[in-house]
Design a protein around this motif. Structure first.
Motif, PDB file in Angstrom:
ATOM      1  N   ILE A   1     -10.918  18.311 -22.213  1.00 21.81           N
ATOM      2  CA  ILE A   1     -11.195  18.643 -23.609  1.00 21.81           C
ATOM      3  C   ILE A   1     -12.346  19.643 -23.688  1.00 21.81           C
ATOM      4  CG2 ILE A   1     -12.292  17.706 -25.700  1.00 21.81           C
ATOM      5  CD1 ILE A   1     -10.455  15.368 -25.577  1.00 21.81           C
ATOM      6  N   PHE A   2     -12.154  20.690 -24.491  1.00 25.82           N
ATOM      7  CA  PHE A   2     -13.155  21.736 -24.689  1.00 25.82           C
ATOM      8  C   PHE A   2     -14.110  21.242 -25.772  1.00 25.82           C
ATOM      9  CE2 PHE A   2     -13.588  26.578 -25.689  1.00 25.82           C
ATOM     10  CZ  PHE A   2     -14.881  26.550 -25.218  1.00 25.82           C
ATOM     11  N   VAL A   3     -15.274  20.762 -25.357  1.00 27.87           N
ATOM     12  CA  VAL A   3     -16.198  20.074 -26.259  1.00 27.87           C
ATOM     13  C   VAL A   3     -16.705  21.004 -27.361  1.00 27.87           C
ATOM     14  CG1 VAL A   3     -18.390  18.819 -26.400  1.00 27.87           C
ATOM     15  CG2 VAL A   3     -16.871  18.461 -24.435  1.00 27.87           C
ATOM     16  N   ASN A   4     -17.004  22.249 -27.028  1.00 33.63           N
ATOM     17  CA  ASN A   4     -17.512  23.189 -28.035  1.00 33.63           C
ATOM     18  C   ASN A   4     -16.567  23.287 -29.229  1.00 33.63           C
ATOM     19  OD1 ASN A   4     -18.373  23.813 -25.281  1.00 33.63           O
ATOM     20  ND2 ASN A   4     -19.556  25.487 -26.169  1.00 33.63           N
ATOM     21  N   THR A   5     -15.281  23.447 -28.947  1.00 32.29           N
ATOM     22  CA  THR A   5     -14.329  23.588 -30.051  1.00 32.29           C
ATOM     23  C   THR A   5     -14.123  22.277 -30.792  1.00 32.29           C
ATOM     24  OG1 THR A   5     -12.444  23.252 -28.555  1.00 32.29           O
ATOM     25  CG2 THR A   5     -13.089  25.511 -29.025  1.00 32.29           C
TER      26      THR A   5
ATOM     27  N   ARG B   1     -21.549  24.274 -37.284  1.00 34.38           N
ATOM     28  CA  ARG B   1     -21.150  25.605 -37.714  1.00 34.38           C
ATOM     29  C   ARG B   1     -21.039  26.506 -36.490  1.00 34.38           C
ATOM     30  NH1 ARG B   1     -24.608  23.609 -41.603  1.00 34.38           N
ATOM     31  NH2 ARG B   1     -23.949  23.886 -43.788  1.00 34.38           N
ATOM     32  N   VAL B   2     -20.390  27.642 -36.680  1.00 31.92           N
ATOM     33  CA  VAL B   2     -20.332  28.624 -35.607  1.00 31.92           C
ATOM     34  C   VAL B   2     -21.643  29.386 -35.560  1.00 31.92           C
ATOM     35  CG1 VAL B   2     -19.134  30.635 -34.684  1.00 31.92           C
ATOM     36  CG2 VAL B   2     -17.834  28.852 -35.873  1.00 31.92           C
ATOM     37  N   GLU B   3     -22.255  29.446 -34.401  1.00 29.14           N
ATOM     38  CA  GLU B   3     -23.499  30.184 -34.208  1.00 29.14           C
ATOM     39  C   GLU B   3     -23.154  31.666 -34.049  1.00 29.14           C
ATOM     40  OE1 GLU B   3     -26.456  31.580 -34.405  1.00 29.14           O
ATOM     41  OE2 GLU B   3     -27.262  29.591 -33.873  1.00 29.14           O
ATOM     42  N   THR B   4     -23.453  32.460 -35.069  1.00 27.28           N
ATOM     43  CA  THR B   4     -23.037  33.865 -35.086  1.00 27.28           C
ATOM     44  C   THR B   4     -24.166  34.843 -34.757  1.00 27.28           C
ATOM     45  OG1 THR B   4     -23.449  33.972 -37.475  1.00 27.28           O
ATOM     46  CG2 THR B   4     -21.208  33.402 -36.754  1.00 27.28           C
ATOM     47  N   ARG B   5     -25.363  34.336 -34.505  1.00 26.70           N
ATOM     48  CA  ARG B   5     -26.480  35.258 -34.215  1.00 26.70           C
ATOM     49  C   ARG B   5     -26.300  35.973 -32.892  1.00 26.70           C
ATOM     50  NH1 ARG B   5     -31.726  31.807 -34.289  1.00 26.70           N
ATOM     51  NH2 ARG B   5     -30.279  30.368 -33.240  1.00 26.70           N
ATOM     52  N   PHE B   6     -25.609  35.323 -31.961  1.00 31.16           N
ATOM     53  CA  PHE B   6     -25.416  35.897 -30.637  1.00 31.16           C
ATOM     54  C   PHE B   6     -23.916  35.970 -30.350  1.00 31.16           C
ATOM     55  CE2 PHE B   6     -29.201  33.149 -30.737  1.00 31.16           C
ATOM     56  CZ  PHE B   6     -30.181  34.125 -30.608  1.00 31.16           C
ATOM     57  N   PRO B   7     -23.340  37.164 -30.269  1.00 32.12           N
ATOM     58  CA  PRO B   7     -21.894  37.299 -30.058  1.00 32.12           C
ATOM     59  C   PRO B   7     -21.428  36.592 -28.795  1.00 32.12           C
ATOM     60  CG  PRO B   7     -22.897  39.412 -30.609  1.00 32.12           C
ATOM     61  CD  PRO B   7     -24.035  38.461 -30.340  1.00 32.12           C
ATOM     62  N   PHE B   8     -20.243  36.016 -28.853  1.00 29.11           N
ATOM     63  CA  PHE B   8     -19.651  35.406 -27.669  1.00 29.11           C
ATOM     64  C   PHE B   8     -18.148  35.628 -27.732  1.00 29.11           C
ATOM     65  CE2 PHE B   8     -19.890  32.248 -30.980  1.00 29.11           C
ATOM     66  CZ  PHE B   8     -18.716  31.514 -30.886  1.00 29.11           C
TER      67      PHE B   8
ATOM     68  N   HIS C   1     -15.333  33.959 -27.782  1.00 28.52           N
ATOM     69  CA  HIS C   1     -14.341  33.248 -28.598  1.00 28.52           C
ATOM     70  C   HIS C   1     -14.786  33.072 -30.047  1.00 28.52           C
ATOM     71  CE1 HIS C   1     -12.217  32.478 -24.908  1.00 28.52           C
ATOM     72  NE2 HIS C   1     -13.298  31.928 -24.397  1.00 28.52           N
ATOM     73  N   MET C   2     -15.659  33.961 -30.537  1.00 24.81           N
ATOM     74  CA  MET C   2     -16.210  33.786 -31.874  1.00 24.81           C
ATOM     75  C   MET C   2     -15.124  33.744 -32.951  1.00 24.81           C
ATOM     76  SD  MET C   2     -19.096  35.996 -33.950  1.00 24.81           S
ATOM     77  CE  MET C   2     -20.412  35.630 -32.781  1.00 24.81           C
ATOM     78  N   GLU C   3     -14.146  34.638 -32.869  1.00 23.34           N
ATOM     79  CA  GLU C   3     -13.085  34.667 -33.883  1.00 23.34           C
ATOM     80  C   GLU C   3     -12.325  33.341 -33.919  1.00 23.34           C
ATOM     81  OE1 GLU C   3      -8.991  37.114 -35.050  1.00 23.34           O
ATOM     82  OE2 GLU C   3     -10.252  37.805 -33.390  1.00 23.34           O
ATOM     83  N   ARG C   4     -12.036  32.801 -32.740  1.00 24.53           N
ATOM     84  CA  ARG C   4     -11.309  31.529 -32.676  1.00 24.53           C
ATOM     85  C   ARG C   4     -12.157  30.410 -33.255  1.00 24.53           C
ATOM     86  NH1 ARG C   4      -7.883  29.906 -28.557  1.00 24.53           N
ATOM     87  NH2 ARG C   4      -7.336  32.090 -28.364  1.00 24.53           N
ATOM     88  N   PHE C   5     -13.420  30.363 -32.890  1.00 23.72           N
ATOM     89  CA  PHE C   5     -14.318  29.338 -33.417  1.00 23.72           C
ATOM     90  C   PHE C   5     -14.399  29.424 -34.939  1.00 23.72           C
ATOM     91  CE2 PHE C   5     -17.246  27.733 -29.804  1.00 23.72           C
ATOM     92  CZ  PHE C   5     -16.222  27.817 -28.874  1.00 23.72           C
ATOM     93  N   GLN C   6     -14.496  30.646 -35.460  1.00 25.16           N
ATOM     94  CA  GLN C   6     -14.599  30.819 -36.913  1.00 25.16           C
ATOM     95  C   GLN C   6     -13.341  30.348 -37.625  1.00 25.16           C
ATOM     96  OE1 GLN C   6     -15.693  35.015 -36.787  1.00 25.16           O
ATOM     97  NE2 GLN C   6     -17.766  34.543 -37.480  1.00 25.16           N
ATOM     98  N   SER C   7     -12.203  30.519 -36.990  1.00 29.80           N
ATOM     99  CA  SER C   7     -10.954  30.014 -37.574  1.00 29.80           C
ATOM    100  C   SER C   7     -10.955  28.492 -37.623  1.00 29.80           C
ATOM    101  CB  SER C   7      -9.754  30.514 -36.766  1.00 29.80           C
ATOM    102  OG  SER C   7      -9.671  31.914 -36.803  1.00 29.80           O
ATOM    103  N   TYR C   8     -11.474  27.855 -36.569  1.00 29.45           N
ATOM    104  CA  TYR C   8     -11.567  26.398 -36.565  1.00 29.45           C
ATOM    105  C   TYR C   8     -12.550  25.921 -37.645  1.00 29.45           C
ATOM    106  CZ  TYR C   8      -9.260  26.525 -31.986  1.00 29.45           C
ATOM    107  OH  TYR C   8      -8.387  26.721 -30.955  1.00 29.45           O
ATOM    108  N   GLU C   9     -13.634  26.652 -37.813  1.00 29.38           N
ATOM    109  CA  GLU C   9     -14.599  26.279 -38.844  1.00 29.38           C
ATOM    110  C   GLU C   9     -13.975  26.374 -40.235  1.00 29.38           C
ATOM    111  OE1 GLU C   9     -18.228  28.624 -40.633  1.00 29.38           O
ATOM    112  OE2 GLU C   9     -18.867  27.658 -38.765  1.00 29.38           O
ATOM    113  N   THR C  10     -13.240  27.436 -40.478  1.00 25.17           N
ATOM    114  CA  THR C  10     -12.581  27.607 -41.775  1.00 25.17           C
ATOM    115  C   THR C  10     -11.621  26.466 -42.056  1.00 25.17           C
ATOM    116  OG1 THR C  10     -12.760  30.014 -41.645  1.00 25.17           O
ATOM    117  CG2 THR C  10     -11.098  29.129 -43.132  1.00 25.17           C
ATOM    118  N   ARG C  11     -10.895  26.056 -41.020  1.00 25.34           N
ATOM    119  CA  ARG C  11      -9.947  24.947 -41.200  1.00 25.34           C
ATOM    120  C   ARG C  11     -10.687  23.638 -41.487  1.00 25.34           C
ATOM    121  NH1 ARG C  11      -5.452  24.178 -36.675  1.00 25.34           N
ATOM    122  NH2 ARG C  11      -4.985  26.267 -37.456  1.00 25.34           N
ATOM    123  N   ALA C  12     -11.800  23.407 -40.786  1.00 22.65           N
ATOM    124  CA  ALA C  12     -12.593  22.197 -41.031  1.00 22.65           C
ATOM    125  C   ALA C  12     -13.133  22.194 -42.461  1.00 22.65           C
ATOM    126  CB  ALA C  12     -13.739  22.097 -40.021  1.00 22.65           C
ATOM    127  N   GLN C  13     -13.561  23.361 -42.949  1.00 21.36           N
ATOM    128  CA  GLN C  13     -14.029  23.463 -44.336  1.00 21.36           C
ATOM    129  C   GLN C  13     -12.904  23.134 -45.309  1.00 21.36           C
ATOM    130  OE1 GLN C  13     -15.561  27.564 -43.942  1.00 21.36           O
ATOM    131  NE2 GLN C  13     -17.472  26.793 -44.795  1.00 21.36           N
TER     132      GLN C  13
END
Length: 303
Positions: free
Chosen positions: A258-262, A271-278, A280-292
């Motif tokens: 299991i991918f713990v971060n996701t 929340r997605v930490e956006t201060r430092f690019p990584f 899989h940021m786009e994928r993480f942001q999609s998961y955040e939107t769905r959780a919201q």
């Protein structure tokens, strides 16, 4: 259709691989592909199809429609197939399976990228071709070290296969404690070491100098439930440590991958930490939107 994002393409491929045709397999996202024997040389495949023993059956790499099917994408997928000895691959930049490219790893540095979807579906359930590999290795053993006995050759072959299997084993680290919803402590190279989850910003728990933030306790409890009495393995991004000396890592639970971060983002405990690019940021942001949208975790009172 033609404007599909990487997340939408990934959802389409995941849905395809969850069809009844593939019901004997398990579909997982964001799986580490390791090259060679060093932990720092790796990539992360978008989707893998696993059999009951955890062996890779197929790897899918997903791109946005804007990116499209490129030589770079093909080479990336081919490198994953070669590194893991996986037979089949899918390169998708559309939600329509008829527009995907299907690959077959024939080994000996031969990977076809012109197979049909029907060929993939017909052969994906084939038994592993151990019967083809074993005679080749046995012949090589006899020729190289002069073994005349079939029994000794088979025994030597078994030892070699065991060594190869152990060489592929990943390094796991014991979880010592959960610090908060995005930070844990592990035993790393014999020393208790803090690990910050890349791309995750969870509410803080109570410290000597400040009270817990709202949902801080719930976020900490969530990751505690995930990792209690567990070990993990790590994958690092471009920067291995932050200014506080913490490891910065993608964290995978050793027992089931299991991918713990996701999971923290999916369930709404960070929340997605956006201060430092990584990566899989786009994928993480999609998961955040769905959780919201689903009002999970810290988003539960945003109706």
């Amino acid at each position: 259709m033609n404007n599909a994002s990487e997340f939408e393409v990934t959802n389409s491929v995941t849905g395809y691989l969850n069809r009844k045709l593939f019901e004997q397999f398990t579909v997982k996202e964001l799986q580490v592909i390791q090259f060679g024997s060093t932990n720092n040389k790796n990539g992360i495949a978008d989707i893998v199809l696993l059999d009951g023993n955890g062996h890779f059956i197929a790897i899918a790499e997903c791109k946005s429609a804007d990116t499209g099917i490129t030589e770079e994408g093909k080479n990336q997928l081919k490198s994953y197939l070669s590194a893991t000895d996986t037979r089949f691959g899918i390169l998708a930049a559309s939600e329509n399976p008829k527009e995907w490219k299907f690959f077959e790893n024939l080994r000996s540095n031969r990977i076809r990228d012109d197979i049909t979807q029907s060929h993939f579906e017909k052969h994906v359930t084939d038994e592993p071709d151990i019967a083809r590999i074993q005679p080749i290795l046995t012949k090589w053993i006899r020729r190289t070290i002069g073994l005349g006995s079939a029994f000794l050759a088979s025994l030597t072959l078994s030892v070699i296969l065991l060594i190869l299997l152990l060489a592929k084993a990943d390094t796991t680290y014991q979880v010592l404690r959960v610090i908060n919803g995005d930070t844990i402590e592990i035993r790393y190279k014999g020393t208790p070491t803090s690990v910050q989850l890349i791309g995750v910003d969870a509410p803080e728990t109570e410290t000597k100098s400040s009270p817990a933030e709202r949902y801080g306790t719930e976020a900490s409890d969530f990751i505690q439930d995930l990792l209690s009495d567990e070990s993990v393995y790590l994958r690092f991004g471009e920067t291995k440590r932050d200014k506080y000396g913490r490891l910065l890592a993608y964290l995978y639970r050793a027992s089931d991958g299991i991918f713990v971060n996701t999971e923290v983002i999916r369930e709404g405990y960070g929340r997605v930490e956006t201060r430092f690019p990584f990566k899989h940021m786009e994928r993480f942001q999609s998961y955040e939107t769905r959780a919201q949208t689903d009002h999970k975790g810290i988003w539960r009172n945003t109706r």
